[in-house]
Design a protein around this motif. Structure first.
Motif, mmCIF file in Angstrom:
data_model
loop_
_atom_site.group_PDB
_atom_site.id
_atom_site.type_symbol
_atom_site.label_atom_id
_atom_site.label_comp_id
_atom_site.label_asym_id
_atom_site.label_seq_id
_atom_site.Cartn_x
_atom_site.Cartn_y
_atom_site.Cartn_z
ATOM 1 N N MET A 1 0.848 -1.180 0.000
ATOM 2 C CA MET A 1 0.000 0.000 0.000
ATOM 3 C C MET A 1 0.889 1.238 0.000
ATOM 4 O O MET A 1 1.857 1.306 0.746
ATOM 5 C CB MET A 1 -0.906 -0.021 1.235
ATOM 6 N N LYS A 2 0.533 2.201 -0.827
ATOM 7 C CA LYS A 2 1.304 3.433 -0.952
ATOM 8 C C LYS A 2 0.369 4.610 -0.719
ATOM 9 O O LYS A 2 -0.762 4.618 -1.211
ATOM 10 C CB LYS A 2 1.913 3.480 -2.354
ATOM 11 N N ILE A 3 0.834 5.605 0.025
ATOM 12 C CA ILE A 3 0.058 6.822 0.241
ATOM 13 C C ILE A 3 0.708 7.933 -0.562
ATOM 14 O O ILE A 3 1.930 8.109 -0.517
ATOM 15 C CB ILE A 3 0.002 7.191 1.741
ATOM 16 N N GLN A 4 -0.108 8.667 -1.295
ATOM 17 C CA GLN A 4 0.407 9.776 -2.104
ATOM 18 C C GLN A 4 -0.617 10.894 -2.167
ATOM 19 O O GLN A 4 -1.791 10.697 -1.872
ATOM 20 C CB GLN A 4 0.756 9.298 -3.516
ATOM 21 N N THR A 5 -0.139 12.071 -2.560
ATOM 22 C CA THR A 5 -1.066 13.190 -2.735
ATOM 23 C C THR A 5 -1.937 12.917 -3.959
ATOM 24 O O THR A 5 -1.539 12.188 -4.874
ATOM 25 C CB THR A 5 -0.314 14.533 -2.915
ATOM 26 N N VAL A 6 -3.103 13.512 -3.966
ATOM 27 C CA VAL A 6 -4.020 13.366 -5.092
ATOM 28 C C VAL A 6 -3.462 14.141 -6.279
ATOM 29 O O VAL A 6 -2.981 15.262 -6.130
ATOM 30 C CB VAL A 6 -5.424 13.864 -4.707
ATOM 31 N N THR A 7 -3.527 13.532 -7.442
ATOM 32 C CA THR A 7 -3.076 14.160 -8.690
ATOM 33 C C THR A 7 -4.264 14.257 -9.642
ATOM 34 O O THR A 7 -5.322 13.681 -9.394
ATOM 35 C CB THR A 7 -1.973 13.313 -9.362
ATOM 36 N N LEU A 8 -4.067 14.982 -10.742
ATOM 37 C CA LEU A 8 -5.120 15.045 -11.769
ATOM 38 C C LEU A 8 -5.484 13.646 -12.264
ATOM 39 O O LEU A 8 -6.641 13.365 -12.554
ATOM 40 C CB LEU A 8 -4.672 15.914 -12.945
ATOM 41 N N GLU A 9 -4.502 12.754 -12.317
ATOM 42 C CA GLU A 9 -4.740 11.397 -12.794
ATOM 43 C C GLU A 9 -5.529 10.561 -11.788
ATOM 44 O O GLU A 9 -6.282 9.673 -12.183
ATOM 45 C CB GLU A 9 -3.411 10.687 -13.110
ATOM 46 N N THR A 10 -5.364 10.825 -10.492
ATOM 47 C CA THR A 10 -6.078 10.020 -9.490
ATOM 48 C C THR A 10 -7.456 10.588 -9.142
ATOM 49 O O THR A 10 -8.257 9.903 -8.515
ATOM 50 C CB THR A 10 -5.254 9.852 -8.198
ATOM 51 N N ARG A 11 -7.737 11.811 -9.553
ATOM 52 C CA ARG A 11 -9.041 12.406 -9.211
ATOM 53 C C ARG A 11 -10.228 11.547 -9.652
ATOM 54 O O ARG A 11 -11.131 11.299 -8.857
ATOM 55 C CB ARG A 11 -9.163 13.821 -9.777
ATOM 56 N N PRO A 12 -10.292 11.077 -10.909
ATOM 57 C CA PRO A 12 -11.437 10.238 -11.289
ATOM 58 C C PRO A 12 -11.557 8.974 -10.425
ATOM 59 O O PRO A 12 -12.658 8.522 -10.133
ATOM 60 C CB PRO A 12 -11.164 9.883 -12.754
ATOM 61 N N LYS A 13 -10.431 8.438 -10.008
ATOM 62 C CA LYS A 13 -10.449 7.252 -9.137
ATOM 63 C C LYS A 13 -10.984 7.612 -7.749
ATOM 64 O O LYS A 13 -11.648 6.802 -7.107
ATOM 65 C CB LYS A 13 -9.055 6.641 -9.029
ATOM 66 N N ASP B 1 -14.349 -3.131 0.487
ATOM 67 C CA ASP B 1 -13.612 -4.376 0.665
ATOM 68 C C ASP B 1 -12.302 -4.202 1.432
ATOM 69 O O ASP B 1 -11.610 -5.192 1.707
ATOM 70 C CB ASP B 1 -13.376 -5.069 -0.679
ATOM 71 N N PHE B 2 -11.948 -2.973 1.818
ATOM 72 C CA PHE B 2 -10.744 -2.724 2.613
ATOM 73 C C PHE B 2 -11.068 -2.132 3.988
ATOM 74 O O PHE B 2 -10.166 -1.779 4.735
ATOM 75 C CB PHE B 2 -9.781 -1.800 1.862
ATOM 76 N N GLN B 3 -12.350 -2.022 4.312
ATOM 77 C CA GLN B 3 -12.726 -1.478 5.614
ATOM 78 C C GLN B 3 -12.431 -2.491 6.715
ATOM 79 O O GLN B 3 -12.359 -3.687 6.480
ATOM 80 C CB GLN B 3 -14.212 -1.089 5.615
ATOM 81 N N ARG B 4 -12.228 -1.954 7.923
ATOM 82 C CA ARG B 4 -11.948 -2.747 9.129
ATOM 83 C C ARG B 4 -10.650 -3.542 9.019
ATOM 84 O O ARG B 4 -10.508 -4.604 9.599
ATOM 85 C CB ARG B 4 -13.117 -3.665 9.464
ATOM 86 N N GLN B 5 -9.704 -2.978 8.226
ATOM 87 C CA GLN B 5 -8.385 -3.597 8.092
ATOM 88 C C GLN B 5 -7.277 -2.618 8.473
ATOM 89 O O GLN B 5 -6.105 -2.886 8.234
ATOM 90 C CB GLN B 5 -8.180 -4.091 6.654
ATOM 91 N N GLY B 6 -7.633 -1.464 9.024
ATOM 92 C CA GLY B 6 -6.646 -0.485 9.452
ATOM 93 C C GLY B 6 -6.209 0.490 8.388
ATOM 94 O O GLY B 6 -5.363 1.355 8.645
ATOM 95 N N VAL B 7 -6.771 0.400 7.190
ATOM 96 C CA VAL B 7 -6.370 1.285 6.089
ATOM 97 C C VAL B 7 -6.712 2.734 6.411
ATOM 98 O O VAL B 7 -5.889 3.642 6.265
ATOM 99 C CB VAL B 7 -7.028 0.842 4.761
#
Length: 173
Positions: A1-13, A81-87
């Motif tokens: 798992m990687k944490i990053q700032t939001v970019t124009l490319e990740t906005r639709p996601k 599907d990733f809830q209650r896993q500490g994410v």
């Protein structure tokens, strides 16, 4: 798992994640789209897992009148599907360590049992316009003693409640 700032490319996601996380509601995705579209100052991050956005967190300005008095944490979302896993906890802890966040007064309208684990405390001042008794309005590093209603960016206006249908009116005879 990687944490990053939001970019124009990740906005639709991010928008797709918000639709999945809040099924039946367009408010959260629409809110973030409007904040982006209107160029509002946001501090926002995503968790990426196998090239998918699985979590999102954003902070926007909080206002006392026209003056910035801190930041609002909203929205925060974790894919079902990733809830209650500490994410979500990991993403929130990450955000709280960031330079733009770590010394600011913070506010969140959320579940006290969850957010208190990160240092948020019940907030009697300022007043939250979306929580009539401030029961779910929490603060961190909040030293406000003035009585005021905290301001949000205008995009946070709640969705309009549709008018209640009126039954057929009977004519008086």
């Amino acid at each position: 798992m990687k944490i990053q700032t939001v970019t124009l490319e990740t906005r639709p996601k991010v928008y797709a994640l918000l639709h999945r996380t809040f099924p039946g509601s367009d408010y959260e995705a629409g809110l973030v789209e409007k904040l982006h579209g209107n160029g509002r100052a946001l501090h926002e991050w995503v968790c990426i897992h196998t090239n998918k956005v699985i979590a999102y967190i954003a902070f926007s300005n909080a206002y006392h009148g026209n003056e910035v008095c801190g930041l609002h944490l909203a929205p925060m979302a974790v894919a079902p599907d990733f809830q209650r896993q500490g994410v979500g906890s990991e993403l929130l802890r990450f955000a709280l360590r960031q330079e733009a966040i770590k010394n600011q007064p913070l506010f969140v309208l959320g579940e006290p049992g969850y957010y208190s684990r990160f240092g948020f405390e019940p907030c009697s001042m300022p007043l939250c316009p979306f929580d009539t008794d401030n029961a779910h309005f929490l603060g961190m590093r909040n030293s406000s003693t003035d009585s005021f209603v905290v301001g949000y960016e205008p995009e946070f206006k709640p969705p309009a409640t549709p008018p209640r249908p009126q039954g057929k009116k009977r004519r008086a005879r």
